[in-house]
Enzyme design. Structure first.
Site, PDB file in Angstrom:
ATOM      1  N   LYS A   1     -72.420  27.035  91.027  1.00  0.00           N
ATOM      2  CA  LYS A   1     -73.369  26.410  90.088  1.00  0.00           C
ATOM      3  C   LYS A   1     -72.715  25.276  89.306  1.00  0.00           C
ATOM      4  CE  LYS A   1     -74.686  29.851  87.499  1.00  0.00           C
ATOM      5  NZ  LYS A   1     -73.930  30.971  88.052  1.00  0.00           N
TER       6      LYS A   1
ATOM      7  N   ARG B   1     -80.003  33.662  80.990  1.00  0.00           N
ATOM      8  CA  ARG B   1     -79.427  34.737  81.800  1.00  0.00           C
ATOM      9  C   ARG B   1     -80.170  36.045  81.595  1.00  0.00           C
ATOM     10  NH1 ARG B   1     -73.929  32.498  82.184  1.00  0.00           N
ATOM     11  NH2 ARG B   1     -72.559  33.754  83.479  1.00  0.00           N
TER      12      ARG B   1
HETATM   13  P1  AMP Z   1     -70.002  31.428  82.870  1.00  0.00           P
HETATM   14  O1  AMP Z   1     -69.005  30.365  82.553  1.00  0.00           O
HETATM   15  O2  AMP Z   1     -71.405  30.903  82.974  1.00  0.00           O
HETATM   16  O3  AMP Z   1     -69.600  32.287  84.042  1.00  0.00           O
HETATM   17  O4  AMP Z   1     -70.031  32.411  81.581  1.00  0.00           O
HETATM   18  C1  AMP Z   1     -68.890  33.131  81.175  1.00  0.00           C
HETATM   19  C2  AMP Z   1     -69.296  34.247  80.224  1.00  0.00           C
HETATM   20  O5  AMP Z   1     -69.895  33.690  79.054  1.00  0.00           O
HETATM   21  C3  AMP Z   1     -70.307  35.224  80.763  1.00  0.00           C
HETATM   22  O6  AMP Z   1     -69.733  36.240  81.569  1.00  0.00           O
HETATM   23  C4  AMP Z   1     -70.915  35.774  79.458  1.00  0.00           C
HETATM   24  O7  AMP Z   1     -70.030  36.693  78.857  1.00  0.00           O
HETATM   25  C5  AMP Z   1     -70.943  34.529  78.587  1.00  0.00           C
HETATM   26  N1  AMP Z   1     -72.232  33.799  78.741  1.00  0.00           N
HETATM   27  C6  AMP Z   1     -72.409  32.551  79.286  1.00  0.00           C
HETATM   28  N2  AMP Z   1     -73.706  32.211  79.274  1.00  0.00           N
HETATM   29  C7  AMP Z   1     -74.377  33.247  78.728  1.00  0.00           C
HETATM   30  C8  AMP Z   1     -75.741  33.509  78.455  1.00  0.00           C
HETATM   31  N3  AMP Z   1     -76.712  32.634  78.776  1.00  0.00           N
HETATM   32  N4  AMP Z   1     -76.068  34.688  77.872  1.00  0.00           N
HETATM   33  C9  AMP Z   1     -75.121  35.585  77.526  1.00  0.00           C
HETATM   34  N5  AMP Z   1     -73.814  35.417  77.795  1.00  0.00           N
HETATM   35  C10 AMP Z   1     -73.432  34.256  78.374  1.00  0.00           C
END
Ligand code: AMP
Length: 218
Positions: A17, A92
């Site tokens: 993504k 999410r």
């Molecule tokens: P990512 O970089 O998108 O993989 O996000 C890393 C971590 O940030 C996730 O595993 C969640 O702990 C937190 N996180 C990111 N986006 C969200 C969201 N929309 N809602 C809740 N937690 C989030």
């Protein structure tokens, strides 16, 4: 190309993504808004939100909806997002998706497209385990499939490469489980609205990019 384009990128962790959202944002000349990057920035700056988010991120769990929704909606108010944006990692949960729709509806706006990047679970684990990121510009690399020219150094900005703490195998498994339980229901939510476009994420980066752009035009 400048068109009003509001996009929610869907797909499990490791589907690509980040890479694709960045390219799509450049193509449409709109900002790439990644909630994970916003949380990581708060952590680097050691804000209260950063400290709170860290506790959830380390465990592969979602940060609570209230603070996440406020953080992202605030970001979307900034002038550079007036013509659109590519959202990556947000929403999410169904609650986040509904809050986003509600905020947009207040300005007679809505999400235009929701591409879903599909990749097999085994491939996701393999990708996440070998992933490295530039600590300065966040550009992603992979030990096997996309290594940097010089080990440990970003090709683009010369920054130091690092591995995310939440890319450790047990946290990866938890993140995939969290995705299945809390984020996968969004596929149905956007499908019902007629916005979902499924793209095969298990191809070369350029091929995924090409398919995504055509999916956006459908
Ligand atoms: P990512 O970089 O998108 O993989 O996000 C890393 C971590 O940030 C996730 O595993 C969640 O702990 C937190 N996180 C990111 N986006 C969200 C969201 N929309 N809602 C809740 N937690 C989030």
């Amino acid at each position: 190309m400048t068109v009003p384009v509001r996009v929610v990128f869907l797909g499990p962790p490791g589907a690509g993504k980040g890479t694709q959202a960045k390219q799509l944002a450049e193509h449409f000349e709109v900002p790439h808004v990644a909630s994970g990057d916003l949380f990581r920035k708060h952590q680097v700056e050691n804000t209260e939100l950063g400290q709170l988010a860290k506790r959830y991120m380390e465990r592969g769990e979602l940060v609570p909806d209230g603070v996440t929704i406020s953080m992202v909606l605030e970001r979307l108010q900034e002038p550079d997002a007036a013509n659109g944006y590519i959202l990556d990692g947000f929403p999410r949960t169904l609650e986040q998706a509904r809050a986003l729709d509600k905020a947009l509806a207040e300005h007679q706006r809505s999400i235009d497209r929701t591409p879903l990047l599909q990749v097999d679970t085994e491939e996701l684990v393999r990708r996440l385990a070998g992933r490295w990121l530039c600590s300065k510009c966040q550009r992603p690399y992979h030990e096997v499939t996309a290594p940097p020219k010089e080990k440990g150094i970003c090709d683009v900005c010369g920054g130091e490469l690092m591995q995310r703490a939440d890319d450790q195998p047990d946290v990866v498994r938890k993140r995939l489980q969290t995705y299945e339980e809390q984020t996968a229901p969004l596929v149905g939510y956007y499908k019902e609205q007629g916005k979902l476009r499924t793209v095969n994420g298990d191809q070369a980066i350029e091929d995924v990019g090409r398919d995504l752009i055509s999916a956006m035009m459908e």
